[in-house]
Design an enzyme around this catalytic site. Structure first.
Site, short mmCIF file in Angstrom:
data_model
loop_
_atom_site.label_atom_id
_atom_site.label_comp_id
_atom_site.label_asym_id
_atom_site.label_seq_id
_atom_site.Cartn_x
_atom_site.Cartn_y
_atom_site.Cartn_z
N ASP A 30 0.94 -0.68 -0.27
CA ASP A 30 0.11 -0.07 0.18
C ASP A 30 0.63 0.63 0.09
OD1 ASP A 30 -3.40 0.55 0.97
OD2 ASP A 30 -1.38 1.99 1.13
N ILE A 31 0.36 2.17 -1.16
CA ILE A 31 1.14 3.78 -0.82
C ILE A 31 1.26 3.77 0.53
CG2 ILE A 31 -0.44 5.22 -1.73
CD1 ILE A 31 1.64 5.56 -4.26
N ASN A 87 -12.83 -3.48 2.54
CA ASN A 87 -13.54 -2.67 2.66
C ASN A 87 -14.88 -2.26 1.34
OD1 ASN A 87 -12.45 -0.98 5.24
ND2 ASN A 87 -11.06 -0.01 3.02
N GLY A 93 -14.73 3.13 3.97
CA GLY A 93 -13.76 3.60 3.40
C GLY A 93 -12.99 3.43 2.29
N GLN A 94 -13.94 2.64 1.33
CA GLN A 94 -13.74 1.81 -0.27
C GLN A 94 -13.00 3.31 -1.29
OE1 GLN A 94 -15.84 -1.14 -2.12
NE2 GLN A 94 -14.25 -1.18 -3.61
N HIS A 100 -9.97 -4.95 -3.54
CA HIS A 100 -8.92 -5.60 -2.79
C HIS A 100 -8.72 -6.47 -1.02
CE1 HIS A 100 -9.95 -1.11 -2.51
NE2 HIS A 100 -9.00 -1.76 -1.44
N HIS A 102 -6.68 -5.98 2.24
CA HIS A 102 -5.91 -5.88 2.81
C HIS A 102 -5.38 -5.89 3.70
CE1 HIS A 102 -6.63 -0.95 2.20
NE2 HIS A 102 -7.87 -0.77 1.83
P1 5GP Z 1 -9.66 1.23 0.39
O1 5GP Z 1 -9.44 2.54 0.69
O2 5GP Z 1 -10.70 1.82 -1.16
O3 5GP Z 1 -9.98 0.35 0.63
O4 5GP Z 1 -8.44 1.34 0.00
C1 5GP Z 1 -7.19 1.33 -1.14
C2 5GP Z 1 -6.29 1.28 -0.57
O5 5GP Z 1 -5.14 1.69 -1.97
C3 5GP Z 1 -5.90 2.44 0.45
O6 5GP Z 1 -4.73 1.99 1.46
C4 5GP Z 1 -4.41 3.47 -0.77
O7 5GP Z 1 -3.70 4.12 0.74
C5 5GP Z 1 -4.00 2.20 -1.83
N1 5GP Z 1 -3.55 3.15 -2.47
C6 5GP Z 1 -4.37 4.32 -3.80
N2 5GP Z 1 -3.21 4.84 -4.31
C7 5GP Z 1 -2.85 3.76 -4.55
C8 5GP Z 1 -1.52 3.34 -5.84
O8 5GP Z 1 -0.91 4.45 -6.20
N3 5GP Z 1 0.11 2.47 -5.45
C9 5GP Z 1 -0.74 1.61 -3.79
N4 5GP Z 1 0.46 0.97 -3.55
N5 5GP Z 1 -1.36 1.87 -3.21
C10 5GP Z 1 -2.06 3.20 -3.51
#
Ligand code: 5GP
Ligand code: ZN
Length: 114
Positions: A30-31, A87, A93-94, A100, A102
């Site tokens: 995760d970034i 999520n 929080g998605q 995906h 986590h």
């Molecule tokens: P969500 O909030 O949808 O459950 O998770 C999305 C996740 O993707 C977040 O934890 C966010 O930090 C990660 N993310 C968003 N953009 C990027 C990216 O460009 N590269 C990577 N490696 N992770 C990302």
């Protein structure tokens, strides 16, 4: 899907630190990590949410969960404990609508999460 960030990571158009790959999945860091281990495991195919993935390809969801566990083993957190989070929907929080998991570990994780 041409306009999906995670589809672009699968295709290599957006770079990511990939830690595992299987026939149907890709795992990358995760970034914006929320724990010492924070890896995302995604299906190569585009499914907006984990519920839609489960409904259309249960075998691929099983592969995703197996890979999430293997990430935890590879990262050395399988014994101490790790959390797998999907999520689902904006209120949960998605932010990226490509399903995906986590995989979080390497520190104590509060329950229930916020
Ligand atoms: P969500 O909030 O949808 O459950 O998770 C999305 C996740 O993707 C977040 O934890 C966010 O930090 C990660 N993310 C968003 N953009 C990027 C990216 O460009 N590269 C990577 N490696 N992770 C990302
Ligand atoms: Zn996608």
């Amino acid at each position: 899907m041409t306009d999906c960030l995670f589809c672009k990571i699968v295709s290599g158009d957006v770079p990511a630190t990939i830690v595992r790959e299987s026939a149907g999945t890709v795992a990358f860091r995760d970034i914006n990590p929320q724990a010492p281990t924070h890896v995302l495991v995604i299906p190569r195919d585009h499914h907006p949410t984990v519920g839609e993935l489960a409904a259309s390809d249960a075998g691929l969801l099983a592969e995703l969960v197996r890979e999430a566990h293997q990430v935890a083993v590879d990262e050395g957190v399988a014994e101490t404990g790790y959390r797998v989070v999907f999520n689902t929907g904006s209120q949960a929080g998605q932010t990226v609508f490509h399903a995906h998991a986590h995989v979080l570990g390497g520190r104590g994780l509060n329950w229930p999460p916020g």
